[in-house]
Write a protein that holds these residues in place. Structure first.
Motif, short mmCIF file in Angstrom:
data_model
loop_
_atom_site.label_atom_id
_atom_site.label_comp_id
_atom_site.label_asym_id
_atom_site.label_seq_id
_atom_site.Cartn_x
_atom_site.Cartn_y
_atom_site.Cartn_z
N VAL A 391 -3.48 12.33 3.15
CA VAL A 391 -4.41 10.67 2.72
C VAL A 391 -4.18 10.26 1.43
CG1 VAL A 391 -6.28 9.76 3.55
CG2 VAL A 391 -5.28 11.80 4.79
N GLU A 392 -3.55 9.61 1.22
CA GLU A 392 -3.67 9.15 -0.55
C GLU A 392 -5.14 7.94 -1.21
OE1 GLU A 392 0.12 7.27 0.06
OE2 GLU A 392 0.94 9.30 -1.22
N GLY A 393 -5.81 6.97 -0.19
CA GLY A 393 -6.02 6.52 -0.43
C GLY A 393 -6.14 5.29 0.99
N PRO A 394 -7.16 3.97 0.99
CA PRO A 394 -7.01 2.58 1.87
C PRO A 394 -5.75 2.19 1.52
CG PRO A 394 -9.08 3.04 0.58
CD PRO A 394 -8.27 3.94 0.19
N SER A 395 -5.65 1.47 3.01
CA SER A 395 -4.48 0.96 3.09
C SER A 395 -4.65 -0.08 2.22
CB SER A 395 -4.06 0.15 4.31
OG SER A 395 -2.86 -0.51 5.32
N HIS A 396 -3.37 -0.81 1.65
CA HIS A 396 -3.28 -1.61 0.66
C HIS A 396 -3.47 -2.90 1.69
CE1 HIS A 396 -3.01 0.37 -3.28
NE2 HIS A 396 -1.13 0.89 -2.05
N ARG A 397 -2.57 -3.25 2.74
CA ARG A 397 -2.85 -4.59 3.22
C ARG A 397 -4.36 -4.10 4.38
NH1 ARG A 397 2.90 -5.50 5.70
NH2 ARG A 397 4.18 -5.80 3.46
N ASN A 398 -4.86 -2.44 4.59
CA ASN A 398 -6.33 -2.99 5.16
C ASN A 398 -6.83 -2.21 4.88
OD1 ASN A 398 -7.83 -3.42 7.51
ND2 ASN A 398 -6.33 -3.29 9.28
N LYS A 399 -8.18 -2.42 4.29
CA LYS A 399 -8.98 -1.02 3.68
C LYS A 399 -9.68 -1.13 5.10
CE LYS A 399 -8.03 -2.78 -0.54
NZ LYS A 399 -6.57 -2.37 -1.12
N GLU A 400 -9.54 -0.99 5.85
CA GLU A 400 -10.59 -0.50 6.83
C GLU A 400 -9.05 0.19 7.34
OE1 GLU A 400 -13.49 -1.55 7.91
OE2 GLU A 400 -13.16 -3.47 6.75
N LYS A 401 -7.93 1.10 7.55
CA LYS A 401 -6.95 1.81 7.68
C LYS A 401 -7.16 2.12 6.13
CE LYS A 401 -5.57 0.21 12.25
NZ LYS A 401 -4.84 -0.16 12.71
N MET A 402 -6.63 3.88 6.72
CA MET A 402 -6.40 4.88 5.83
C MET A 402 -4.36 4.85 5.68
SD MET A 402 -8.95 5.20 4.68
CE MET A 402 -8.17 6.89 3.35
N THR A 403 -4.14 4.93 3.84
CA THR A 403 -2.45 6.23 4.71
C THR A 403 -1.90 7.12 3.83
OG1 THR A 403 -0.51 4.24 3.35
CG2 THR A 403 -2.41 4.58 2.55
N GLY A 404 -1.04 7.45 3.81
CA GLY A 404 -0.79 8.63 4.07
C GLY A 404 0.54 8.33 3.85
N ARG A 405 0.75 9.82 3.02
CA ARG A 405 2.88 10.45 3.84
C ARG A 405 2.27 11.64 4.61
NH1 ARG A 405 5.81 7.15 0.70
NH2 ARG A 405 4.70 6.01 -0.52
N ILE A 406 3.87 11.92 4.81
CA ILE A 406 4.69 12.92 5.77
C ILE A 406 5.36 14.04 4.73
CG2 ILE A 406 4.18 12.25 7.77
CD1 ILE A 406 6.73 12.45 8.43
N SER A 407 5.55 14.93 5.16
CA SER A 407 6.03 15.60 4.54
C SER A 407 7.66 15.13 4.15
CB SER A 407 6.67 17.46 4.57
OG SER A 407 7.78 17.71 4.53
N ALA A 408 7.84 14.65 5.00
CA ALA A 408 9.55 14.21 5.31
C ALA A 408 8.81 11.93 4.20
CB ALA A 408 10.23 13.47 5.96
N ASN A 409 8.05 12.59 3.49
CA ASN A 409 8.07 11.10 3.00
C ASN A 409 7.78 10.07 3.37
OD1 ASN A 409 7.02 10.50 0.00
ND2 ASN A 409 9.56 9.86 -0.14
N LYS A 410 7.41 9.65 4.75
CA LYS A 410 7.58 8.64 5.61
C LYS A 410 5.92 7.84 5.34
CE LYS A 410 10.08 7.22 9.07
NZ LYS A 410 11.25 5.82 8.10
N VAL A 411 5.35 7.12 4.93
CA VAL A 411 4.75 6.16 5.10
C VAL A 411 3.76 6.19 6.85
CG1 VAL A 411 2.32 3.77 4.59
CG2 VAL A 411 4.73 5.77 3.36
#
Length: 442
Positions: A391-411
């Motif tokens: 988990v990298e933090g809140p999504s830039h487009r929707n602060k209500e959601k979180m964003t992160g990356r998987i091992s395969a480097n997909k968002v």
């Protein structure tokens, strides 16, 4: 009394990001507070990249902007140029931009606090520090800011001399960092809580080739040593050269599925054997495809990404179709595709058969259409699966959601709260778009 403030503007590759993190730590240790506001900054450094043609022109534009700001200030403002343009242009930067105070190469950033002090005291008017290009730079601690991702340089320079690339001329010959230093750096960052460790080199597969290799130290051995460090993290690396990727690296990756991320960036540059020869890449189309087969056999869950140059001098329609073919066969999850741009000082700059901008743009568009189809197909294959997400933090487009990356480097975008930042969580993928996965906490 308020703290002095400093800004670093970073261009280019992950190695520059790493060097910016080191300069940040040096500046903070010298009493500076980092800011993104150049108008409020007492010292501004441009950490430059020279890989693409026209980079120097873009830097000059930014330096012109900084000159205006510097002239309007009532207090002293230091302007510095670091990175590959500094290494390549040296004192010529001062000839064109005499308001620059410091030109400092990649190998010399440890000297930054000392030279800034001399400039502020009036002991030095201008400083050009671009020597030691074939030595290892001193180890410097770094501040990567987010507390999630850290990078460690494992080797510097390049011996490959691809005909389109200026890097060997500005970063020198290959020099490997002692394995003990790298392992200690990784251990230090893991202990600090970093979860994503990126190993950096112009060609990570060449690691150790410059050693007296009585102990058989190579990239596979380095990976194995790092993976024995205790902690919850994963290792990524950029970039391997296809000609040097050996089976023992794949064996180590298979041995540590939780530690070594399932993404490999494997630059192909062209699918045409004729173009690969002209580029001095030292492999054929068939060699590359056979390597991909070996990788996918050893690591069935691997995600492959690549770099591609279109419109290299002499590229025919048949050559281009070979590149289209390789994209279709490999099915990269992502491709970084560029139109060839002339880089003065490289053999390709004077080759016959330079391709028109119109043809290059058309070919790039055709490639992008095929790659977008591949990327969407790859993304849809994750639907219904549960994946491990950093988990990298809140999504830039929707602060209500979180964003992160998987091992395969997909968002991945999912419902969650900010307390999850910097942790690994399991997310079930519900839907997918071309570049992004959407899911819910499992």
């Amino acid at each position: 009394m308020s703290k002095k403030k400093a800004t670093i503007i970073t261009y280019g590759c992950q190695m520059n990001v790493n060097e910016t993190a080191k300069m940040t730590r040096l500046l903070e240790g010298n009493g500076y507070e980092m800011t993104d506001d150049i108008h409020d900054s007492d010292a501004v450094f441009l950490n430059t990249c020279t890989v693409r043609g026209g980079a120097a022109g873009r830097i000059e534009g930014k330096l012109g902007n900084l000159k205006t700001i510097k002239n309007a200030r009532k207090t002293k403002m230091i302007i510095g140029v670091t990175g590959c343009v500094a290494q390549e242009e040296k004192e010529h930067i001062l000839e064109r931009a005499p308001h620059v105070d410091i030109v400092i190469g990649n190998q010399n950033i440890a000297q930054l606090p000392e030279i800034m002090e001399k400039i502020l005291k009036g002991e030095v008017v201008h400083a050009v520090l671009t020597d030691k290009e074939d030595e290892l730079p001193p180890r410097i601690d770094a501040n990567f800011g987010d507390g999630i991702s850290a990078s460690v340089a494992i080797n510097y320079g390049c011996n490959n001399f691809c005909t389109y690339c200026i890097v060997p001329y500005v970063r020198g010959r290959e020099r490997s960092v002692p394995m003990e230093d790298i392992v200690n750096d990784v251990r230090k960052y893991v202990k600090k809580g970093y979860k994503d460790i990126l190993l950096l080199g112009q060609n990570v597969n060449s690691y150790g080739k410059d050693f007296d290799n009585s102990h058989e130290i190579n990239f596979a051995k380095l990976l194995d040593e790092i993976c024995q460090i205790e902690g919850d993290y994963w290792i990524r690396y950029v970039s391997p050269h296809p000609k040097d990727l050996t089976l023992d690296v794949l064996e180590v990756a298979a041995k540590y599925p939780e530690k070594i991320a399932r993404n490999m960036h494997l630059p192909v540059q062209s699918g045409s054997t004729n173009m690969l020869k002209a580029m001095n890449r030292k492999y054929t189309k068939e060699d590359y495809l056979a390597l991909v087969d070996r990788i996918k056999t050893a690591l069935p869950d691997i995600s492959l990404t690549t770099d591609i140059i279109v419109g290299f001098p002499g590229e025919t329609e048949e050559d281009f179709l070979d590149t289209m073919d390789i994209i279709k066969k490999v099915k990269y999850e992502n491709s970084y595709m560029f139109m060839y741009s002339v880089r003065e000082g490289t053999p390709a700059a004077t080759m016959e058969g330079q391709i028109s901008e119109e043809v290059k743009k058309s070919r790039l568009q055709r490639l992008m259409e095929v790659q977008n189809e591949n990327a969407k197909e790859c993304s849809l294959s994750y639907v219904g699966k549960t994946v491990k997400v950093l988990v990298e933090g809140p999504s830039h487009r929707n602060k209500e959601k979180m964003t992160g990356r998987i091992s395969a480097n997909k968002v991945v975008i999912f419902e969650g709260d900010s307390s999850l930042k910097g942790t690994f969580v399991d997310v079930k993928i519900v839907t997918a778009k071309t570049w992004t996965l959407y899911g819910e906490l499992a």
